[in-house]
Design an enzyme around this catalytic site. Structure first.
Site, PDB file in Angstrom:
ATOM      1  N   GLU A 146       0.848  -1.188   0.000  1.00 24.01           N
ATOM      2  CA  GLU A 146       0.000   0.000   0.000  1.00 24.01           C
ATOM      3  C   GLU A 146       0.886   1.242   0.000  1.00 24.01           C
ATOM      4  O   GLU A 146       1.881   1.308   0.705  1.00 24.01           O
ATOM      5  CB  GLU A 146      -0.903   0.001   1.235  1.00 24.01           C
ATOM      6  CG  GLU A 146      -1.866   1.175   1.304  1.00 24.01           C
ATOM      7  CD  GLU A 146      -2.765   1.148   2.529  1.00 24.01           C
ATOM      8  OE1 GLU A 146      -3.841   1.762   2.483  1.00 24.01           O
ATOM      9  OE2 GLU A 146      -2.389   0.513   3.541  1.00 24.01           O
ATOM     10  N   LYS A 188      -9.803   1.619  -2.636  1.00 24.28           N
ATOM     11  CA  LYS A 188     -10.060   1.147  -1.268  1.00 24.28           C
ATOM     12  C   LYS A 188     -11.511   1.407  -0.885  1.00 24.28           C
ATOM     13  O   LYS A 188     -11.996   2.546  -0.925  1.00 24.28           O
ATOM     14  CB  LYS A 188      -9.107   1.852  -0.310  1.00 24.28           C
ATOM     15  CG  LYS A 188      -9.074   1.283   1.097  1.00 24.28           C
ATOM     16  CD  LYS A 188      -7.959   1.950   1.895  1.00 24.28           C
ATOM     17  CE  LYS A 188      -7.696   1.306   3.223  1.00 24.28           C
ATOM     18  NZ  LYS A 188      -6.547   1.939   3.916  1.00 24.28           N
ATOM     19  N   CYS A 238      -5.735  -3.112   2.563  1.00 26.99           N
ATOM     20  CA  CYS A 238      -5.518  -2.848   3.982  1.00 26.99           C
ATOM     21  C   CYS A 238      -6.765  -3.028   4.851  1.00 26.99           C
ATOM     22  O   CYS A 238      -7.128  -4.147   5.179  1.00 26.99           O
ATOM     23  CB  CYS A 238      -4.911  -1.454   4.161  1.00 26.99           C
ATOM     24  SG  CYS A 238      -4.117  -1.215   5.777  1.00 26.99           S
TER      25      CYS A 238
END
Length: 283
Positions: free
Chosen positions: A48, A117, A158
């Site tokens: 990331e 995301k 994440c």
């Protein structure tokens, strides 16, 4: 013999030491990707925010459109090395919005999919860490999968790892490997990182890879590191420590199929009592 070989492939997780100079990050990422390709990795993944430090103050400064300098480099390297390249994530600028975005390139350099995301990292653990990605970023609203000659792969980023429904939907869509570029911190990392990786793998009887930046104790946000690959039995196949490294692991689809035959939870779900599905088609 050839048919047996294609049931297994190698992934490489590049735990990059990210610095404040974007050009240096791109150069180093390129070096490590080429090194991993030279050692036989078929799918290579970056962490990331591989091109910049992680943090709300950095996202606007380092943001790029897609295509842009960072993704152009990824496309070129994927083609040169004839690999599948999961490009970690970068801050993406699209109009007046910023996203935390992962791009995936195939062996011809073609953009295969893009994931923004979905679940933004907004947490408050008193006395330890408070962070609000939503102060700088907008959430994505599309799933992202891509096909390889071995299996279908799903991508998320994440904090998305904490949402088991997302992983389950990817499994329902036929994914046998999930990859999460991520940067857990020194509070959540030691507590939950490996636990979540193994849980998502075990829940869905597939392989799960997480790819972190290397730890920088001087950074404003200190990443946990420990990039990890877990198998469908919930075992850790490969794991880094906190330093810059390339972690290699094999995805064995015959092993995956055997686990699913031995404990056939996919076929034992009570769909007459409950169900789960996405509200949008796969992207």
């Amino acid at each position: 013999m050839a048919a047996a070989c294609i049931r297994k492939f190698r992934v490489a997780l590049v735990q990059l030491a990210v610095v404040k100079d974007k050009a240096s990050n791109l150069q180093r990422a390129g070096q490590l990707i080429r090194e991993a390709a030279g050692k036989g990795a078929n799918i290579i993944a970056l962490p990331e925010c591989f091109n910049c430090p992680y943090g709300n103050k950095y996202f606007p400064e380092y943001a790029e459109s897609i295509p842009g300098a960072s993704t152009d480099l990824l496309s070129s390297i994927a083609k040169d090395c004839s690999i599948y390249l999961i490009g970690g994530s970068i801050p993406e600028r699209d109009g007046n919005r910023l996203y935390n975005t992962c791009t995936v390139f195939g062996p011809t350099g073609t953009l295969l999919t893009k994931f923004r995301k979905m679940h933004l990292f907004d947490i408050d653990i008193p006395g330890k860490i408070t962070f609000r990605e939503s102060d700088a970023l907008s959430p994505g609203d599309q799933f992202a999968t891509f096909d390889t000659e071995w299996c279908k792969v799903g991508v998320a980023i994440c904090y998305d790892l904490r949402f088991k429904d997302l992983a389950s939907i990817y499994a329902q869509q036929g994914c046998q490997l999930l990859c999460y570029p991520g940067a857990f911190n020194m509070t959540t990392g030691p507590a939950h990182w490996e636990l979540l990786v193994r849980s998502r793998a075990l829940d869905n009887q597939l392989y799960v890879a997480t790819v972190s930046p290397a730890r920088d104790e001087a950074a404003s946000y200190v990443a946990w590191g420990h990039s990890t690959l877990a198998n469908p039995w919930g075992e850790v196949v490969a794991k880094a420590n906190e330093k810059e490294d390339i972690v290699y692991g094999d995805v064995d689809l015959e092993f995956l199929e055997n686990v699913r035959k031995q404990i056939p939870v996919t076929h034992q779900r009570r769909l007459d009592l409950y169900t789960m599905s996405s509200q949008i088609p796969p992207h």
